[in-house]
Design a protein around this motif. Structure first.
Motif, short mmCIF file in Angstrom:
data_model
loop_
_atom_site.label_atom_id
_atom_site.label_comp_id
_atom_site.label_asym_id
_atom_site.label_seq_id
_atom_site.Cartn_x
_atom_site.Cartn_y
_atom_site.Cartn_z
N MET A 199 18.73 55.50 48.65
CA MET A 199 19.73 54.67 49.31
C MET A 199 21.02 55.46 49.45
N LYS A 200 21.71 55.17 50.50
CA LYS A 200 22.96 55.86 50.75
C LYS A 200 24.07 55.26 49.90
N SER A 201 25.11 56.02 49.72
CA SER A 201 26.25 55.57 48.93
C SER A 201 26.94 54.37 49.59
N ALA A 202 26.99 54.35 50.92
CA ALA A 202 27.63 53.24 51.62
C ALA A 202 26.86 51.94 51.40
N GLN A 203 25.52 52.03 51.37
CA GLN A 203 24.71 50.84 51.13
C GLN A 203 24.92 50.32 49.72
N ILE A 204 24.99 51.21 48.77
CA ILE A 204 25.22 50.80 47.38
C ILE A 204 26.59 50.15 47.25
N ASP A 205 27.59 50.72 47.91
CA ASP A 205 28.93 50.12 47.88
C ASP A 205 28.92 48.73 48.48
N GLN A 206 28.19 48.53 49.59
CA GLN A 206 28.11 47.21 50.21
C GLN A 206 27.42 46.21 49.29
N ILE A 207 26.37 46.65 48.62
CA ILE A 207 25.66 45.77 47.69
C ILE A 207 26.57 45.39 46.52
N LEU A 208 27.32 46.36 46.01
CA LEU A 208 28.23 46.08 44.91
C LEU A 208 29.34 45.12 45.33
N VAL A 209 29.85 45.28 46.53
CA VAL A 209 30.88 44.36 47.04
C VAL A 209 30.30 42.96 47.16
N LEU A 210 29.08 42.86 47.67
CA LEU A 210 28.42 41.56 47.82
C LEU A 210 28.21 40.90 46.46
N LEU A 211 27.74 41.67 45.49
CA LEU A 211 27.54 41.12 44.14
C LEU A 211 28.86 40.70 43.50
N ARG A 212 29.91 41.51 43.71
CA ARG A 212 31.22 41.18 43.17
C ARG A 212 31.74 39.88 43.78
N GLN A 213 31.56 39.71 45.11
CA GLN A 213 31.99 38.49 45.77
C GLN A 213 31.20 37.28 45.27
N GLY A 214 29.88 37.47 45.08
CA GLY A 214 29.06 36.38 44.55
C GLY A 214 29.49 35.97 43.15
N ALA A 215 29.76 36.96 42.31
CA ALA A 215 30.22 36.66 40.96
C ALA A 215 31.56 35.95 40.98
N HIS A 216 32.47 36.38 41.87
CA HIS A 216 33.77 35.73 41.99
C HIS A 216 33.62 34.28 42.45
N GLU A 217 32.76 34.04 43.44
CA GLU A 217 32.53 32.67 43.93
C GLU A 217 31.93 31.80 42.84
N PHE A 218 30.98 32.35 42.07
CA PHE A 218 30.37 31.60 40.98
C PHE A 218 31.40 31.25 39.92
N TYR A 219 32.25 32.20 39.57
CA TYR A 219 33.30 31.95 38.59
C TYR A 219 34.26 30.88 39.11
N TYR A 220 34.62 30.96 40.39
CA TYR A 220 35.52 29.96 40.99
C TYR A 220 34.89 28.58 40.95
N PHE A 221 33.60 28.50 41.29
CA PHE A 221 32.90 27.21 41.28
C PHE A 221 32.84 26.65 39.87
N CYS A 222 32.51 27.47 38.88
CA CYS A 222 32.44 27.01 37.50
C CYS A 222 33.80 26.53 37.00
N ARG A 223 34.85 27.26 37.36
CA ARG A 223 36.20 26.87 36.95
C ARG A 223 36.58 25.53 37.55
N LYS A 224 36.29 25.34 38.85
CA LYS A 224 36.60 24.07 39.50
C LYS A 224 35.78 22.93 38.89
N ALA A 225 34.51 23.18 38.59
CA ALA A 225 33.66 22.14 37.98
C ALA A 225 34.19 21.78 36.59
N PHE A 226 34.60 22.78 35.82
CA PHE A 226 35.15 22.52 34.50
C PHE A 226 36.42 21.69 34.58
N ILE A 227 37.29 22.03 35.51
CA ILE A 227 38.54 21.27 35.67
C ILE A 227 38.24 19.84 36.09
N ALA A 228 37.27 19.66 37.00
CA ALA A 228 36.91 18.32 37.44
C ALA A 228 36.31 17.52 36.29
#
Length: 91
Positions: free
Chosen positions: A1-30
């Motif tokens: 795999m190319k370095s650019a593809q790995i970077d894109q996958i890492l960005v996607l995973l980072r965004q997914g983790a951020h969204e999951f954390y945001y959702f969990c935080r909002k659910a906890f507050i609610a």
């Protein structure tokens, strides 16, 4: 795999983790804002859903296996009857 593809996958995973954390935080507050009786009802609903879904899935799988066995037995009986008729006609 190319370095650019790995970077894109890492960005996607980072965004997914951020969204999951945001959702969990909002659910906890609610949930913290809910009164205790409502929180109890929500917890019971989640517990029932976690019990019923696997039960329904396992019953569905059991009935599908039972149906497959019945169909295979019916095919086998039909084949045996046809074979018996052929033997009876030959003799």
């Amino acid at each position: 795999m190319k370095s650019a593809q790995i970077d894109q996958i890492l960005v996607l995973l980072r965004q997914g983790a951020h969204e999951f954390y945001y959702f969990c935080r909002k659910a906890f507050i609610a949930m913290m804002e809910l009164p205790l009786p409502h929180l109890l009802v929500v917890c019971l609903a989640i517990a029932i859903a976690l019990m019923i879904l696997p039960l329904a899935l396992s019953i569905f799988i059991a009935f599908m296996i039972f149906k497959l066995i019945v169909i295979l037995l019916a095919i086998n009986v039909k084949k045996n009857q046809k074979h018996a008729r052929q033997l009876h006609e030959e003799s």
